[in-house]
Design a protein around this motif. Structure first.
Motif, mmCIF file in Angstrom:
data_model
loop_
_atom_site.group_PDB
_atom_site.id
_atom_site.type_symbol
_atom_site.label_atom_id
_atom_site.label_comp_id
_atom_site.label_asym_id
_atom_site.label_seq_id
_atom_site.Cartn_x
_atom_site.Cartn_y
_atom_site.Cartn_z
ATOM 1 N N PHE A 327 39.448 5.919 58.667
ATOM 2 C CA PHE A 327 38.633 5.832 57.457
ATOM 3 C C PHE A 327 38.769 7.111 56.633
ATOM 4 O O PHE A 327 39.019 7.083 55.431
ATOM 5 C CB PHE A 327 37.168 5.584 57.848
ATOM 6 C CG PHE A 327 36.239 5.451 56.696
ATOM 7 C CD1 PHE A 327 35.983 4.210 56.127
ATOM 8 C CD2 PHE A 327 35.591 6.554 56.157
ATOM 9 C CE1 PHE A 327 35.120 4.085 55.057
ATOM 10 C CE2 PHE A 327 34.731 6.447 55.100
ATOM 11 C CZ PHE A 327 34.486 5.196 54.535
ATOM 12 N N TYR A 328 38.607 8.254 57.273
ATOM 13 C CA TYR A 328 38.637 9.511 56.543
ATOM 14 C C TYR A 328 40.026 9.817 55.982
ATOM 15 O O TYR A 328 40.157 10.309 54.853
ATOM 16 C CB TYR A 328 38.187 10.652 57.459
ATOM 17 C CG TYR A 328 36.691 10.742 57.614
ATOM 18 C CD1 TYR A 328 35.876 11.103 56.545
ATOM 19 C CD2 TYR A 328 36.093 10.473 58.835
ATOM 20 C CE1 TYR A 328 34.506 11.189 56.686
ATOM 21 C CE2 TYR A 328 34.719 10.562 58.990
ATOM 22 C CZ TYR A 328 33.925 10.916 57.913
ATOM 23 O OH TYR A 328 32.571 11.002 58.047
ATOM 24 N N PHE A 332 40.791 10.624 52.210
ATOM 25 C CA PHE A 332 41.363 11.871 51.726
ATOM 26 C C PHE A 332 42.733 11.677 51.087
ATOM 27 O O PHE A 332 43.234 12.560 50.399
ATOM 28 C CB PHE A 332 41.488 12.875 52.878
ATOM 29 C CG PHE A 332 40.178 13.304 53.462
ATOM 30 C CD1 PHE A 332 39.062 13.469 52.664
ATOM 31 C CD2 PHE A 332 40.054 13.541 54.823
ATOM 32 C CE1 PHE A 332 37.850 13.850 53.207
ATOM 33 C CE2 PHE A 332 38.849 13.927 55.370
ATOM 34 C CZ PHE A 332 37.734 14.078 54.553
ATOM 35 N N GLY A 333 43.378 10.547 51.345
ATOM 36 C CA GLY A 333 44.698 10.288 50.784
ATOM 37 C C GLY A 333 45.814 10.990 51.518
ATOM 38 O O GLY A 333 46.955 11.002 51.043
ATOM 39 N N ALA A 334 45.509 11.569 52.687
ATOM 40 C CA ALA A 334 46.516 12.280 53.483
ATOM 41 C C ALA A 334 45.997 12.396 54.899
ATOM 42 O O ALA A 334 44.780 12.432 55.127
ATOM 43 C CB ALA A 334 46.796 13.674 52.894
ATOM 44 N N PRO A 335 46.897 12.485 55.895
ATOM 45 C CA PRO A 335 46.467 12.605 57.298
ATOM 46 C C PRO A 335 46.005 14.037 57.609
ATOM 47 O O PRO A 335 46.749 14.840 58.184
ATOM 48 C CB PRO A 335 47.717 12.227 58.089
ATOM 49 C CG PRO A 335 48.847 12.591 57.185
ATOM 50 C CD PRO A 335 48.361 12.354 55.781
ATOM 51 N N LEU A 336 44.772 14.353 57.263
ATOM 52 C CA LEU A 336 44.248 15.697 57.472
ATOM 53 C C LEU A 336 43.577 15.860 58.834
ATOM 54 O O LEU A 336 43.420 16.986 59.312
ATOM 55 C CB LEU A 336 43.218 16.025 56.380
ATOM 56 C CG LEU A 336 43.703 15.925 54.931
ATOM 57 C CD1 LEU A 336 42.595 16.343 53.972
ATOM 58 C CD2 LEU A 336 44.956 16.759 54.716
ATOM 59 N N ALA A 384 28.455 13.994 65.133
ATOM 60 C CA ALA A 384 29.802 13.790 64.603
ATOM 61 C C ALA A 384 30.603 15.086 64.722
ATOM 62 O O ALA A 384 30.112 16.169 64.399
ATOM 63 C CB ALA A 384 29.740 13.341 63.150
ATOM 64 N N TYR A 385 31.843 14.962 65.193
ATOM 65 C CA TYR A 385 32.720 16.109 65.338
ATOM 66 C C TYR A 385 34.154 15.628 65.190
ATOM 67 O O TYR A 385 34.437 14.425 65.255
ATOM 68 C CB TYR A 385 32.514 16.804 66.681
ATOM 69 C CG TYR A 385 32.608 15.893 67.872
ATOM 70 C CD1 TYR A 385 33.795 15.735 68.574
ATOM 71 C CD2 TYR A 385 31.493 15.176 68.312
ATOM 72 C CE1 TYR A 385 33.888 14.892 69.668
ATOM 73 C CE2 TYR A 385 31.572 14.339 69.410
ATOM 74 C CZ TYR A 385 32.758 14.196 70.086
ATOM 75 O OH TYR A 385 32.843 13.360 71.154
ATOM 76 N N GLY A 386 35.090 16.544 64.976
ATOM 77 C CA GLY A 386 36.468 16.131 64.759
ATOM 78 C C GLY A 386 37.447 17.262 65.000
ATOM 79 O O GLY A 386 37.072 18.391 65.324
ATOM 80 N N GLU A 387 38.733 16.915 64.823
ATOM 81 C CA GLU A 387 39.811 17.877 65.015
ATOM 82 C C GLU A 387 40.767 17.762 63.833
ATOM 83 O O GLU A 387 41.222 16.670 63.486
ATOM 84 C CB GLU A 387 40.549 17.601 66.314
ATOM 85 C CG GLU A 387 41.685 18.570 66.598
ATOM 86 C CD GLU A 387 42.414 18.244 67.889
ATOM 87 O OE1 GLU A 387 43.432 18.902 68.165
ATOM 88 O OE2 GLU A 387 41.967 17.310 68.598
ATOM 89 N N SER A 388 41.076 18.884 63.222
ATOM 90 C CA SER A 388 41.940 18.904 62.049
ATOM 91 C C SER A 388 43.411 18.967 62.447
ATOM 92 O O SER A 388 43.770 19.510 63.498
ATOM 93 C CB SER A 388 41.602 20.115 61.173
ATOM 94 O OG SER A 388 42.520 20.216 60.100
ATOM 95 N N LEU A 389 44.267 18.400 61.580
ATOM 96 C CA LEU A 389 45.714 18.508 61.739
ATOM 97 C C LEU A 389 46.315 19.635 60.909
ATOM 98 O O LEU A 389 47.507 19.930 61.017
ATOM 99 C CB LEU A 389 46.380 17.188 61.323
ATOM 100 C CG LEU A 389 46.207 15.992 62.262
ATOM 101 C CD1 LEU A 389 46.753 14.725 61.605
ATOM 102 C CD2 LEU A 389 46.911 16.246 63.596
ATOM 103 N N VAL A 390 45.502 20.255 60.058
ATOM 104 C CA VAL A 390 45.995 21.248 59.105
ATOM 105 C C VAL A 390 45.576 22.641 59.568
ATOM 106 O O VAL A 390 44.369 22.922 59.659
ATOM 107 C CB VAL A 390 45.455 20.981 57.692
ATOM 108 C CG1 VAL A 390 46.009 22.013 56.703
ATOM 109 C CG2 VAL A 390 45.798 19.563 57.257
ATOM 110 N N PRO A 391 46.525 23.506 59.892
ATOM 111 C CA PRO A 391 46.166 24.873 60.298
ATOM 112 C C PRO A 391 45.354 25.559 59.213
ATOM 113 O O PRO A 391 45.665 25.474 58.013
ATOM 114 C CB PRO A 391 47.517 25.558 60.521
ATOM 115 C CG PRO A 391 48.470 24.423 60.776
ATOM 116 C CD PRO A 391 47.979 23.282 59.948
ATOM 117 N N GLY A 392 44.306 26.232 59.618
ATOM 118 C CA GLY A 392 43.470 26.955 58.674
ATOM 119 C C GLY A 392 42.452 26.102 57.956
ATOM 120 O O GLY A 392 41.670 26.638 57.163
#
Length: 721
Positions: A327-328, A332-336, A384-392
């Motif tokens: 969903f997110y 966001f329009g990108a795999p973040l 709710a918690y998550g993990e990012s694919l984008v460093p920084g």
């Protein structure tokens, strides 16, 4: 501010507006298995006795659209939920999206958010939750019968009964003799593994003709069939049901009944499934529901009238874990994000007291008056918690890490009554209504973790009330049936927007429905054929809709009253018994209720959410006796459900499609066995043709579609003593 609407829309779709009372779960079983229709009792179907109008009468004489299933129907067909019978009830549609989370609609009155539109009762107690899904799951274990009343039922039921009412009537103890049954089944599902089902029922007369106890228990393991990165056959489901019913009749006038029920169901991974019966879930999506229920019913026959008191209590808990990453990332329009987990827990407590006074005797004047009061409390928590694919760019910076709490309280007072008068033993005028007053309050808090945004808090209260009348005219056609016409008003209470945006109204108002119906129920050809037919028109106003709008530079989601829907529908049921050994049933449902006005979320011509235009079913039962000790049990049925859509125009600007669709499907079930007197031995094939179709599409918080349960083969034995 897309993160804000993502959170609001995702939470709204996942929790169905229940203020987190019971999470939305994935399907664990067959969402559309079709089974045959209402009971054919002994010589004629018209002889079956129902209490749909709060008094005992032949189904043939009831001037309303009612389907009834007896204990014999349920046992002979091997069904465990009403979901498996749905296509045999015209205009009924159930999507089973997991433990304790069924979305039920009747006659096209369907919403994915807000309060229920169909009433659900077990004996004399309503088990509806505070959301469109989340009612206490009821297994068809040792039921006396199940009754489905179509159309608004304001006078006699009222609570949630806008599209109709479902009544589960549990079997009462026999005060005269010991008896019992035992059942054991083994099954296997295609592309999956083995499951089992064991049941037992024991009837104990404690004091002959005075007191008795009936105990029922069941343990089921529904085998999984979905594979993915988490393993194979992931979506097993375990179900435990325990029930006891005590009946005391110290005199012919006084009856005291106490029902106790415990139910627990859960699975570690929900039944989302792609066409190849795999899932892309990477996190265990736990789904759980358990509840305790009690219902004390005291009835006293005072001669001219009967006084009845019903006291009920429900204590229900649920949990749902989901990964919202799809969903997110679309939003966001990108795999973040690599993951975006929501762990939702909820509790629901409800007690209710009802008093009724009804007339006795067979005179032309009949009446019923009553009052009820109930309190319901929902408490919910989302971590709710998550993990990012984008460093920084941590997940906290994307707004997907938060904690939301909610508490919703509802206090409902209802006064109701119904009076009927029969002229010349043929024409009956029946009128009634219910005054409904709902005092609701909400307290909700939201904390975004890792962002410089202060916590938000919402505290509000409101009162929603309505008077809902019903008028019915019926004409007896000799002893063979009835013609009727009625008009009834349905009502669904309003609620609160948990968003604190100043442009979003803090409350939204009730919905209103007027339904008009003409119908008949006739016994023909020497009572070997029963025909039930009805045509109805629904006028649905002030529909509660989720609105996404721009406000003060942000995009927010909330609920408003927006739009009107109207349209016709028709129901048809045929019950034929050409011989003692052969019975044939058929049903047909058609619904064309559509939106008629342009609103922020709907166009004229849009259907209501996931309402199929056509449903039909057909079944054959053949039970010949080969000799005095051996008989055959042969059964076949097929049920069809048309394609349907859910409209999501609010989400188009966020990158989602305007609508998602379920698929049409026809499910065939077969059953064959032998009756050896005290034993039945049988084999079955459910979804024998292995239909693999979408029953619930992927949208919002449903990250993958939910499909029909694959072909299931099994063997079973039932013993009676």
């Amino acid at each position: 501010m897309r993160r804000r609407v993502a959170r609001d829309v995702l939470v709204g779709l996942a929790l169905g507006g229940t203020a987190l009372s019971t999470p939305a779960y994935a399907q664990a079983g067959d969402v559309d298995a079709a089974m045959p229709g209402p009971a054919v009792a002994d010589a004629t179907a018209g002889d079956i006795i129902v209490t749909a109008r709060r008094r005992e009468e032949r189904l043939l004489d009831v001037p309303a659209s009612v389907s009834a299933f007896s204990n014999a129907d349920i046992q002979n067909r091997g069904v465990t939920t009403l979901n498996e019978l749905q296509t045999s009830v015209p205009a009924l549609r159930i999507v089973d999206i997991g433990p304790g989370s069924q979305r039920i609609q009747l006659r096209g009155i369907s919403q994915y958010l807000g309060l229920p539109t169909v009433g659900n009762y077990i004996d004399e107690f309503s088990v509806n939750n505070e959301g469109a899904s989340g009612s206490a799951e009821i297994r068809l274990l040792d039921m006396e019968r199940v009754e489905v009343l179509r159309g608004p039922q304001p006078a006699l039921y009222g609570e949630g009964s806008m599209g109709g009412t479902i009544r589960y009537v549990t079997a009462s103890p026999d005060l005269t003799a010991w008896s019992g049954t035992a059942l054991a089944e083994l099954s296997t599902v295609r592309d999956g593994k083995a499951g089992y089902r064991v049941e037992g029922v024991l009837n104990v007369p404690i004091v002959a003709d005075v007191a008795g106890l009936r105990l029922a228990a069941a343990q089921e393991r529904l085998p999984g069939w979905t594979d993915g990165i988490l393993g194979r056959n992931l979506n097993d489901q375990n179900i435990t049901t325990l029930r006891g019913k005590l009946l005391v009749e110290p005199s012919p006038q006084l009856s005291i009944s106490l029902l106790g029920l415990y139910h627990k169901t859960g699975q570690d991974v929900k039944s989302y499934s792609l066409e190849d019966r795999t899932t892309e879930q990477t996190v265990p999506s736990v789904a759980r529901q358990d509840y305790y229920l009690g219902n004390l019913v005291v009835s006293y026959d005072a001669g001219p009238v009967t006084l009845l008191s019903s006291t009920g209590y429900l204590d229900q808990d649920g949990r749902s874990v989901d990964d919202s990453v799809k969903f997110y990332n679309v939003l966001f329009g990108a795999p973040l994000l690599a993951s975006a987990i929501t762990d939702t827990t909820g509790t629901f407590r409800r007690w209710a007291q009802e008093f009724r006074l009804s007339s006795n005797g067979s005179g032309p004047l009949q009446y019923l008056v009553g009052a009820s009061y109930s309190e319901a409390r929902n408490r919910g928590l989302i971590d709710a918690y998550g993990e990012s694919l984008v460093p920084g760019l941590p997940a906290e910076a994307l707004g997907v890490v938060f904690e939301q709490t909610s508490r919703v309280t509802s206090k409902v007072l209802a006064l109701f009554g119904n009076v009927s008068y029969e002229f010349a033993d043929r024409l009956t005028v029946d009128a009634g209504g219910r005054y409904f007053r709902d005092r609701r309050s909400v307290a909700s808090g939201l904390t975004l973790i890792g962002l410089p945004v202060p916590p938000s808090q919402l505290d509000d209260s409101a009162v929603f009330d309505s008077f809902n009348p019903r008028v019915n005219l019926s004409l007896k056609t000799g002893t063979s049936g009835v013609l009727y016409a009625n008009a009834a008003k349905g009502f669904r209470s309003g609620g609160f927007n948990l968003s604190v945006d100043p442009a979003t109204p803090p409350t939204f108002g009730p919905e209103k429905l007027w339904s008009y119906e003409v119908g008949t129920r006739q016994s023909l050809i020497g009572s070997t054929l029963i025909v039930e037919a009805a045509v109805y028109y629904n006028d649905y106003k002030d529909i509660q809709a989720t609105i996404v709008q721009a406000s003060t530079g942000a995009v927010v989601a909330g609920t408003r009253n927006a739009g009107k829907a109207r349209g016709f529908g028709a129901d048809l049921t045929l019950l034929a018994r050409p011989s003692r050994d052969l019975s044939i049933t058929g049903t047909l449902g058609w619904n064309k209720v559509e939106y008629k006005t342009l609103s922020p979320d709907r166009f004229p011509g849009d259907p209501l959410d996931l309402v199929p235009e056509w449903t039909w079913s057909a079944s054959v039962d053949y039970t010949p006796r080969l000799n005095d000790s051996v008989g055959l049990i042969l059964h076949a049925d097929i049920g069809f459900t048309d394609a349907a859509q859910i409209t999501l125009r609010n989400l188009v600007a966020l990158g989602f499609d305007a609508a998602e669709f379920s698929q049409s499907r026809a499910v065939l079930n077969l059953r064959a066995g032998v009756d050896l007197g005290t034993y039945d031995i049988y084999a079955f094939a459910n979804n024998a043709l292995d239909e693999n179709r979408i029953a619930n599409p992927s949208f919002g918080a449903f990250f993958e579609e939910i499909r029909t349960r694959p072909r299931t083969l099994g063997l079973g034995v039932r013993a009676r003593f």
